[in-house]
Scaffold this motif. Sequence first.
Motif, PDB file in Angstrom:
ATOM      1  N   LYS A 334      43.428 -12.140   8.497  1.00  0.00           N
ATOM      2  CA  LYS A 334      42.972 -13.466   8.944  1.00  0.00           C
ATOM      3  C   LYS A 334      44.137 -14.441   8.841  1.00  0.00           C
ATOM      4  N   ALA A 335      44.074 -15.479   9.631  1.00  0.00           N
ATOM      5  CA  ALA A 335      45.077 -16.541   9.513  1.00  0.00           C
ATOM      6  C   ALA A 335      44.896 -17.237   8.174  1.00  0.00           C
ATOM      7  N   GLU A 336      46.007 -17.519   7.518  1.00  0.00           N
ATOM      8  CA  GLU A 336      45.917 -18.182   6.212  1.00  0.00           C
ATOM      9  C   GLU A 336      45.290 -19.567   6.360  1.00  0.00           C
ATOM     10  N   SER A 337      45.619 -20.254   7.436  1.00  0.00           N
ATOM     11  CA  SER A 337      45.048 -21.566   7.701  1.00  0.00           C
ATOM     12  C   SER A 337      44.714 -21.620   9.185  1.00  0.00           C
ATOM     13  N   GLY A 338      43.449 -21.528   9.501  1.00  0.00           N
ATOM     14  CA  GLY A 338      43.054 -21.500  10.899  1.00  0.00           C
ATOM     15  C   GLY A 338      41.631 -21.033  11.045  1.00  0.00           C
ATOM     16  N   PRO A 339      41.283 -20.485  12.207  1.00  0.00           N
ATOM     17  CA  PRO A 339      39.900 -20.049  12.449  1.00  0.00           C
ATOM     18  C   PRO A 339      39.522 -18.885  11.547  1.00  0.00           C
ATOM     19  N   PRO A 340      38.241 -18.735  11.219  1.00  0.00           N
ATOM     20  CA  PRO A 340      37.816 -17.689  10.285  1.00  0.00           C
ATOM     21  C   PRO A 340      37.742 -16.294  10.906  1.00  0.00           C
ATOM     22  N   MET A 341      37.779 -16.169  12.214  1.00  0.00           N
ATOM     23  CA  MET A 341      37.647 -14.856  12.824  1.00  0.00           C
ATOM     24  C   MET A 341      38.892 -13.995  12.567  1.00  0.00           C
ATOM     25  N   PRO A 342      38.721 -12.666  12.422  1.00  0.00           N
ATOM     26  CA  PRO A 342      39.851 -11.774  12.120  1.00  0.00           C
ATOM     27  C   PRO A 342      40.850 -11.705  13.270  1.00  0.00           C
ATOM     28  N   LEU A 343      42.130 -11.489  12.897  1.00  0.00           N
ATOM     29  CA  LEU A 343      43.188 -11.293  13.883  1.00  0.00           C
ATOM     30  C   LEU A 343      43.374  -9.808  14.199  1.00  0.00           C
ATOM     31  N   ALA A 344      43.051  -8.952  13.220  1.00  0.00           N
ATOM     32  CA  ALA A 344      43.159  -7.500  13.417  1.00  0.00           C
ATOM     33  C   ALA A 344      42.177  -6.821  12.474  1.00  0.00           C
ATOM     34  N   VAL A 345      41.510  -5.768  12.951  1.00  0.00           N
ATOM     35  CA  VAL A 345      40.485  -5.091  12.153  1.00  0.00           C
ATOM     36  C   VAL A 345      40.629  -3.572  12.299  1.00  0.00           C
TER      37      VAL A 345
END
Length: 419
Positions: A334-345
């Motif tokens: 997840k982005a450390e500061s940003g939207p809550p949705m995952p960047l990679a799963v």
Amino acid sequence: MITSFYIYAAALIVFGLLFVVFPFIRKEKAVKTSPNANALRISDYESRLDELKQEVDTGKLSDDAYNTAVIEQKQALLQELAPEQQLSQRGNRSVIALTASMFTLTFCAVFYLMTGSFNLLTQWQQAKDNLPELGKRAVLQQGEPLSNNEMQQLALGLRTKLAEQGDDEMAWLLLGRIMLMLNDFEAANMSFDKALAMNPNSVNALVSKAQVLMLEGSESSMNQAAKAVSQVLKLEPSNTDALSMLALIAYERGDWQQSLAAFELILGRMSTTNPSYAMLSARVEELKAKVAEQSNTSKQNSLGQGRSVAVNITLSDELKDKLPRNGVLFVFAKAESGPPMPLAVVKKSQWQLPLQVTLSESDAMVAGMSFAEFKRVKVVARVSNDDKVDTQAGELEGQTKGFDIEQVNQVELTIDTLL
């Protein structure tokens, strides 16, 4: 307060009437005279004239001096003569006093009606009296919706309460929302700032402030709104209002990727029977097209290129007996500061710890939401009781601190928390 006004007004009127009426009702002292007083004064005057004639005859006094002395004696006599009768004007004075009183009262009444604020004072008192009822209707949505006049009355009552009783977070928050409905953005923003000064982590105040800033529409306001929304998502990552505003802010800025991710997250939590579902679906399709177009223009030359990180996952000794049987392992960034949705799963049904998992841009869930768009990320590993990513009690989790994805390609992660 109204009662005090009437008391002071009555006191001032009475005080003024005293100045107007008193001179006419004041009793004058009667002048007492002796019946023979004037006769004695005349006799003295005649004796003095005889003496002056004798002085002229003996040459002691000239004719001119004699004439001057006679005139002086006559003037002295007129001043010394007492009135024979004291005139009584009591009846005439009462009429004048009554007339003056009526004139004073009439003048005061007309002057106040022309220049005073009686209607405003009455409205203010009504606002104080109706504050509980209007507050319930505004907060609990009971009864008929508030009219424009009732909202103004409620705002006046709230300002009076705050002035008399001091700061109150809920009162400031309600006042801000009322001013927002009245399109007074400056007053609304100030009210929300007052509420946030008392409770900086108030989600309701942060969301409301972001709404005001978005309505103002300037670039500076939108930046402030984005900061407020970001703070809300840190406190409540699944806050629908904040996600909606994040999507709109990103859309206004032309950040199609972030807007799409936020709208898809909202749409995933919305029932298909919701009246807004169709509209949001159309917006998502629109954004997907924009993201695809943007992605094609910036597509990398080689599919092998891109950011990735290797995650070495271990399990703490304290949780070894808590590991669920047939659990599913989710590893996501997840982005450390940003939207809550995952960047990679990465999802694994068959696994055994310790384990190394590699996350890359190809593991992105949503187009345009990957390592390529964010510099600092953190990695989370969760052992789920089922194959759903939603958090449930009894699951195990661990996460790393934030790191720079451009400089770090391998991290250590320990699952050490029982949810």
